[in-house]
Design an enzyme around this catalytic site. Sequence first.
Site, PDB file in Angstrom:
ATOM      1  N   LYS A  67      -9.645 -10.179  45.317  1.00  0.00           N
ATOM      2  CA  LYS A  67      -9.450 -10.912  44.044  1.00  0.00           C
ATOM      3  C   LYS A  67     -10.501 -12.001  43.885  1.00  0.00           C
ATOM      4  CE  LYS A  67      -6.285 -14.294  43.989  1.00  0.00           C
ATOM      5  NZ  LYS A  67      -6.788 -15.624  43.577  1.00  0.00           N
ATOM      6  N   ASN A  68     -10.741 -12.768  44.961  1.00  0.00           N
ATOM      7  CA  ASN A  68     -11.601 -13.946  44.812  1.00  0.00           C
ATOM      8  C   ASN A  68     -13.078 -13.605  44.770  1.00  0.00           C
ATOM      9  OD1 ASN A  68      -9.316 -15.438  44.628  1.00  0.00           O
ATOM     10  ND2 ASN A  68      -9.340 -16.161  46.748  1.00  0.00           N
ATOM     11  N   CYS A 125      -3.206 -22.265  41.235  1.00  0.00           N
ATOM     12  CA  CYS A 125      -2.068 -22.620  42.088  1.00  0.00           C
ATOM     13  C   CYS A 125      -2.024 -24.127  42.332  1.00  0.00           C
ATOM     14  CB  CYS A 125      -2.200 -21.929  43.441  1.00  0.00           C
ATOM     15  SG  CYS A 125      -1.722 -20.224  43.356  1.00  0.00           S
ATOM     16  N   ARG A 133      -7.588 -30.273  43.433  1.00  0.00           N
ATOM     17  CA  ARG A 133      -8.563 -29.236  43.079  1.00  0.00           C
ATOM     18  C   ARG A 133      -9.576 -29.692  42.026  1.00  0.00           C
ATOM     19  NH1 ARG A 133      -5.816 -23.496  43.242  1.00  0.00           N
ATOM     20  NH2 ARG A 133      -7.802 -22.991  44.232  1.00  0.00           N
ATOM     21  N   ASP A 146      -5.852 -19.634  52.981  1.00  0.00           N
ATOM     22  CA  ASP A 146      -5.016 -18.707  52.195  1.00  0.00           C
ATOM     23  C   ASP A 146      -4.086 -17.876  53.067  1.00  0.00           C
ATOM     24  OD1 ASP A 146      -7.516 -17.952  49.648  1.00  0.00           O
ATOM     25  OD2 ASP A 146      -6.256 -19.700  50.027  1.00  0.00           O
ATOM     26  N   ARG A 191      -0.142 -12.379  40.737  1.00  0.00           N
ATOM     27  CA  ARG A 191      -1.513 -12.822  40.369  1.00  0.00           C
ATOM     28  C   ARG A 191      -2.528 -12.268  41.367  1.00  0.00           C
ATOM     29  NH1 ARG A 191      -2.171 -19.071  39.907  1.00  0.00           N
ATOM     30  NH2 ARG A 191      -4.294 -18.290  39.827  1.00  0.00           N
TER      31      ARG A 191
HETATM   32  C1  EPZ Z   1     -11.138 -20.717  46.360  1.00  0.00           C
HETATM   33  O1  EPZ Z   1     -10.621 -21.822  45.639  1.00  0.00           O
HETATM   34  C2  EPZ Z   1     -10.049 -19.668  46.302  1.00  0.00           C
HETATM   35  N1  EPZ Z   1      -9.780 -19.346  44.909  1.00  0.00           N
HETATM   36  C3  EPZ Z   1      -8.777 -20.205  46.962  1.00  0.00           C
HETATM   37  O2  EPZ Z   1      -7.860 -19.122  47.011  1.00  0.00           O
HETATM   38  C4  EPZ Z   1      -9.093 -20.623  48.391  1.00  0.00           C
HETATM   39  O3  EPZ Z   1      -7.942 -21.222  48.943  1.00  0.00           O
HETATM   40  C5  EPZ Z   1     -10.249 -21.621  48.403  1.00  0.00           C
HETATM   41  O4  EPZ Z   1     -11.382 -21.052  47.725  1.00  0.00           O
HETATM   42  C6  EPZ Z   1     -10.670 -21.985  49.820  1.00  0.00           C
HETATM   43  O5  EPZ Z   1     -11.039 -20.821  50.511  1.00  0.00           O
HETATM   44  C7  EPZ Z   1     -10.630 -18.528  44.258  1.00  0.00           C
HETATM   45  O6  EPZ Z   1     -11.627 -18.086  44.804  1.00  0.00           O
HETATM   46  C8  EPZ Z   1     -10.285 -18.205  42.838  1.00  0.00           C
HETATM   47  P1  EPZ Z   1     -12.774 -24.753  47.193  1.00  0.00           P
HETATM   48  P2  EPZ Z   1     -11.612 -23.035  45.252  1.00  0.00           P
HETATM   49  O7  EPZ Z   1     -13.647 -25.209  46.088  1.00  0.00           O
HETATM   50  O8  EPZ Z   1     -12.970 -22.508  45.006  1.00  0.00           O
HETATM   51  C9  EPZ Z   1     -12.305 -29.453  47.387  1.00  0.00           C
HETATM   52  C10 EPZ Z   1      -5.899 -17.946  46.625  1.00  0.00           C
HETATM   53  O9  EPZ Z   1      -4.802 -18.066  47.191  1.00  0.00           O
HETATM   54  N2  EPZ Z   1     -13.235 -29.476  46.245  1.00  0.00           N
HETATM   55  O10 EPZ Z   1     -13.374 -24.021  48.356  1.00  0.00           O
HETATM   56  O11 EPZ Z   1     -10.941 -23.853  44.232  1.00  0.00           O
HETATM   57  C11 EPZ Z   1     -10.963 -28.863  47.033  1.00  0.00           C
HETATM   58  O12 EPZ Z   1     -10.127 -29.843  46.487  1.00  0.00           O
HETATM   59  C12 EPZ Z   1      -6.647 -19.188  46.234  1.00  0.00           C
HETATM   60  O13 EPZ Z   1      -6.468 -16.862  46.374  1.00  0.00           O
HETATM   61  C13 EPZ Z   1     -13.722 -30.697  45.775  1.00  0.00           C
HETATM   62  O14 EPZ Z   1     -13.358 -31.759  46.292  1.00  0.00           O
HETATM   63  O15 EPZ Z   1     -11.606 -23.852  46.627  1.00  0.00           O
HETATM   64  C14 EPZ Z   1     -10.480 -28.360  48.357  1.00  0.00           C
HETATM   65  O16 EPZ Z   1      -9.912 -29.449  49.065  1.00  0.00           O
HETATM   66  C15 EPZ Z   1      -5.854 -20.464  46.482  1.00  0.00           C
HETATM   67  N3  EPZ Z   1     -14.585 -30.696  44.728  1.00  0.00           N
HETATM   68  C16 EPZ Z   1     -11.756 -27.930  49.074  1.00  0.00           C
HETATM   69  O17 EPZ Z   1     -12.825 -28.569  48.385  1.00  0.00           O
HETATM   70  C17 EPZ Z   1     -15.007 -29.542  44.129  1.00  0.00           C
HETATM   71  O18 EPZ Z   1     -15.816 -29.607  43.181  1.00  0.00           O
HETATM   72  C18 EPZ Z   1     -12.014 -26.436  49.057  1.00  0.00           C
HETATM   73  O19 EPZ Z   1     -11.933 -26.008  47.711  1.00  0.00           O
HETATM   74  C19 EPZ Z   1     -14.510 -28.319  44.618  1.00  0.00           C
HETATM   75  C20 EPZ Z   1     -13.628 -28.304  45.676  1.00  0.00           C
END
Ligand code: EPZ
Length: 430
Positions: A22-23, A117, A122, A305, A397
């Site tokens: 999915k991702n 979610c 986020r 995840d 989802r």
């Molecule tokens: C992706 O989310 C995935 N979603 C998430 O999967 C997954 O948990 C996550 O990556 C981590 O592997 C999709 O790909 C659609 P991040 P994403 O940016 O990109 C912080 C699922 O269950 N951060 O890697 O939103 C953030 O708050 C979902 O399939 C900032 O601070 O995750 C988090 O603490 C849930 N500023 C950390 O980084 C930013 O601009 C990692 O977030 C971006 C992120």
Amino acid sequence: MNQYIMKGGNPLVGEVQISGAKNAALGILAASIMTDEDVVIDNLPDVRDINVMLEAIQEIGARVDRLDRHTVRINASTIHEVSVDDDYIRKIRASYYLIGALLGKYKSAEVPLPGGCNIGSRPIDQHLKGFRALGAKIEIERGAVVAHAIDLVGGHIYLDVVSVGATINIMMAAALAEGQTILENAAKEPHVVDVANFLNSMGANIKGAGTDIIRIRGVRSFHGTEYSIIPDQIEAGTFMCGAAVTRGDITVKNVIPKHLEAISAKLLEIGCEVIEGDDEVRVVGRPRQHSTNIKTLPYPGFPTDMQPQMAVTLALTEGTSMIAESIFENRFKYVDELTRMGGNIKVEGNVAVIDGVKGFTGAQVETPDLRAGAALVLAGLAAEGFTVVDEIGYIQRGYECFAEKLKKLGACIEIVDSEKMANKFRLKVG
Ligand code: EPZ
């Protein structure tokens, strides 16, 4: 609202075909609008988030033809709008990928701030930092990100946080910028690599995806391509935990075992048997499984995840385990639900202390988010008696045909939409 109802106690046994990731698919679908030629993508998972993204792409004018359940042809030459304003798109996190794709191709984008979610705040500050570093002007107006650039020019970007979304989003915008972009502290997840490979199949020049330094040399335009999405690491891991939780024997098929190494390692540590093949992994649960400790980390560390699914697994082992959630600040909401089933877990800050119990008893529980929902289903399949999992839209989802795949493994589970249907199931299975 639809619910899963299940009667626990059957070990899950057999083979399950894993769907596309999915991702990875969400980033690739957004990137597919960056060319005016036909793009054919297969091994798409048929899940709600993917269908929402396809609908949003169609709404701004792209042609979207479903060739079959898992294959789509997209042609973005007819896009007439760079402002995405689709009610559904606000509900998914990955809507932000349309910013990078539209900005890269049209130097302009207006996309609602993302939903997704509820597992933490986020923010998308790192995404916006990257776009600004490429020369874009970014404003937040009317709940949307409004991005414009006269030209996008490559730059040297250092991510303050390892972010999957920011890595993918900046990579997309930089792929059509002038000159070279160096992206440091990049995320290394398999789906980051998949999006980079997809962009390169359209003529991008991206090197180093899968390491923490990605070098992107911008090109003028992209050509069409045909591409197949990688298998879903998290769906596979969820079924692998299903074998451990129900003391079953499951072979996940059509996977890349390397992507599952962190999960396999932890299942081995608690005493499961894990046998890797070329494109499959077999997990055999053992009657006596014991505790271990986990810290979620960016890839190749243990994936966040998989945290809820592993917590359920550890809750049914002997001894005390600890899980530290280092990525998101609010990803233990399922613990209260597990307590209702007999789980013995205490959450202190971003650490869950799990005292293993002999078994769960069935209960009515609520899905707080996608992966927690899947974990609660695993708990229900191991529990004695009946469990009803509410709000299963979250689970749908990200998991294609979840109940059907579980039933093929011997699970006693149905989707019901009324108390009457639930009672009918109870009477039928006794
Ligand atoms: C992706 O989310 C995935 N979603 C998430 O999967 C997954 O948990 C996550 O990556 C981590 O592997 C999709 O790909 C659609 P991040 P994403 O940016 O990109 C912080 C699922 O269950 N951060 O890697 O939103 C953030 O708050 C979902 O399939 C900032 O601070 O995750 C988090 O603490 C849930 N500023 C950390 O980084 C930013 O601009 C990692 O977030 C971006 C992120």
